[in-house]
Design an enzyme around this catalytic site. Structure first.
Site, PDB file in Angstrom:
ATOM      1  N   ASP A 141       6.654 -54.984 -55.509  1.00  0.00           N
ATOM      2  CA  ASP A 141       7.672 -56.042 -55.492  1.00  0.00           C
ATOM      3  C   ASP A 141       7.095 -57.445 -55.391  1.00  0.00           C
ATOM      4  O   ASP A 141       7.785 -58.378 -54.989  1.00  0.00           O
ATOM      5  CB  ASP A 141       8.637 -55.801 -54.333  1.00  0.00           C
ATOM      6  CG  ASP A 141       7.984 -55.967 -52.969  1.00  0.00           C
ATOM      7  OD1 ASP A 141       6.749 -55.906 -52.902  1.00  0.00           O
ATOM      8  OD2 ASP A 141       8.712 -56.143 -51.982  1.00  0.00           O
ATOM      9  N   GLU A 142       5.848 -57.627 -55.775  1.00  0.00           N
ATOM     10  CA  GLU A 142       5.221 -58.941 -55.609  1.00  0.00           C
ATOM     11  C   GLU A 142       4.159 -59.146 -56.681  1.00  0.00           C
ATOM     12  O   GLU A 142       3.451 -58.210 -57.055  1.00  0.00           O
ATOM     13  CB  GLU A 142       4.590 -59.031 -54.220  1.00  0.00           C
ATOM     14  CG  GLU A 142       4.046 -60.401 -53.861  1.00  0.00           C
ATOM     15  CD  GLU A 142       3.589 -60.440 -52.414  1.00  0.00           C
ATOM     16  OE1 GLU A 142       3.681 -61.521 -51.800  1.00  0.00           O
ATOM     17  OE2 GLU A 142       3.150 -59.403 -51.890  1.00  0.00           O
TER      18      GLU A 142
END
Length: 403
Positions: free
Chosen positions: A96-97
């Site tokens: 998620d990054e």
């Protein structure tokens, strides 16, 4: 991304927006841990890795949802595909990054406006919120992305470092592990500014080359490029060994598997990842090779977990012939921050104790080397060799070697 797993769930159940929601390994009281939660739940004290029963005690109206990792992986693939529509220089660093290098972005648009557009596209196309940091390099961009959550956009210029970055606690600095915070604080480094202004010789003596690298970043220097291929640099982590002589001896095999598990666990810890898959490789005296693998419902990273699974695979795969080589490898790697284990009601106490022991061993190995602490009689020879080598170099346990 903000509360990624919970946000993905809310995109499927928008009626839960604005309510305290958490994703857990088990939705039954006392039978799991919190994986992530919405900001409404966090405001009530709910935290990642907290037992479900404790979270429910703090927030009685907490809505618990079972985790769905396939759904999260699909959302992750979609969001990075969207980001690649802006630039080919996209570097995922976790599910998620990621980093984007927009230096060569073709449209004549201010970076802040571009960040707003990315936020709007993610919200419109995927119904997901995110926070964005804008800066001249990766370290500063990462730090900026954490300054405003949720849905924040932060610009961190080098001239603003003394005002925005240096007052932050050293524990908030990207690259400082939780286990080393106390060591930094004992050296008088309480804030990022303390590190930036500290004596370079002292940092080098106490923290080695990694400490000097962190000091440069505290002063705003980071030359690492955005590398789209870095996510593929390690798809698996493993270790193998050729035995001194072909053997059918079960005790020797188990001892070798324990040593391999220790090595693989150590390397997983260095990469700060856990594995959803494990594979055992057996090479026989006639050079025939057998591979046996297992997908795991919960990610593993400790030596004991890896050993137990490898031993189970061994018992299923061995054909009773003499063994020449053994190997253990792990795959389907995920960052530890996104890994979780569901704690069963009847084994939770043992799991917690085992975890604490493994963490203590991992800390000692990180400081003094992999052979500083080893398990079982099978490790005696390697332990003896390690002690002799340190004695020849004149080193001791109370002073770790610099990297």
């Amino acid at each position: 991304m903000n509360s990624f797993f919970a946000s993905v769930e809310l995109s499927f159940r928008p009626e839960l927006r604005g309510k305290p929601v958490a994703v857990a390994g088990s939705v039954k009281d006392r039978r799991g841990i919190i994986v992530t939660s919405t900001y409404e739940a966090r405001a009530k004290g709910v935290k990642t890795a907290m037992p479900v029963w404790q979270a429910k005690k703090l927030c009685p109206d907490l809505i618990l949802l079972s985790s769905n990792f396939e759904r999260y992986r699909t959302a992750s693939r979609n969001l990075f595909d969207l980001l690649r529509g802006y630039t080919s220089l996209v570097e995922p660093v976790s599910i998620d990054e990621g980093f984007l290098d927009v230096t060569q972005y073709t449209e004549n648009i201010h970076p802040y406006k571009l960040a707003e557009r990315i936020q709007q596209d993610l919200q419109r196309d995927m119904d997901l919120p995110c926070s964005i940091g804008i800066a001249p390099n990766k370290f500063l961009a990462k730090m900026a992305s954490d300054m405003k959550k949720p849905n924040g956009i932060t610009i961190l210029r080098k001239r603003e470092i003394p005002q925005l970055l240096w007052p932050l606690a050293i524990s908030e600095m990207q690259g400082i592990g939780k286990k080393t915070v106390e060591k930094w604080e004992k050296a008088g480094i309480l804030t990022i500014g303390d590190l930036a202004k500290a004596d370079t010789a002292m940092i080098g003596e106490k923290f080695g080359s990694s400490g000097l690298k962190l000091q440069k970043r505290a002063n705003g220097h980071d030359e690492r490029p955005v590398n789209p291929d870095s996510i593929h640099e390690f798809k698996s982590i493993g270790h193998s060994t050729t035995l001194p002589s072909d053997t059918r001896n079960q005790q020797k095999v188990e001892a070798t598997l324990q040593q391999l598990a220790d090595s693989v666990s150590f390397r997983l810890a260095r990469k700060e990842v856990a594995a959803y898959g494990i594979q055992l490789t057996i090479k026989y005296h006639d050079w025939k090779i057998t591979n046996k693998s297992q997908k795991l419902s919960n990610p593993c990273h400790t030596s004991s977990e890896i050993y137990e699974r490898a031993l189970s695979l061994w018992r299923k795969a061995w054909n009773q012939e003499a063994i020449r080589l053994l190997g253990i490898s792990t795959y389907d790697l995920v960052e530890k921050s996104h890994a979780y284990k569901q704690l069963d009601l009847f084994t939770q106490e043992k799991d917690v104790k085992d975890y604490q022991v493994e963490q203590a061993l991992e800390t000692l190995q990180q400081r003094f080397g992999q052979q500083a602490i080893v398990k079982g009689a099978a490790s005696f020879d390697s332990r003896k060799k390690w002690i002799e080598q340190r004695s020849m170099r004149g080193t001791s346990l109370d002073k770790p070697e610099e990297e």
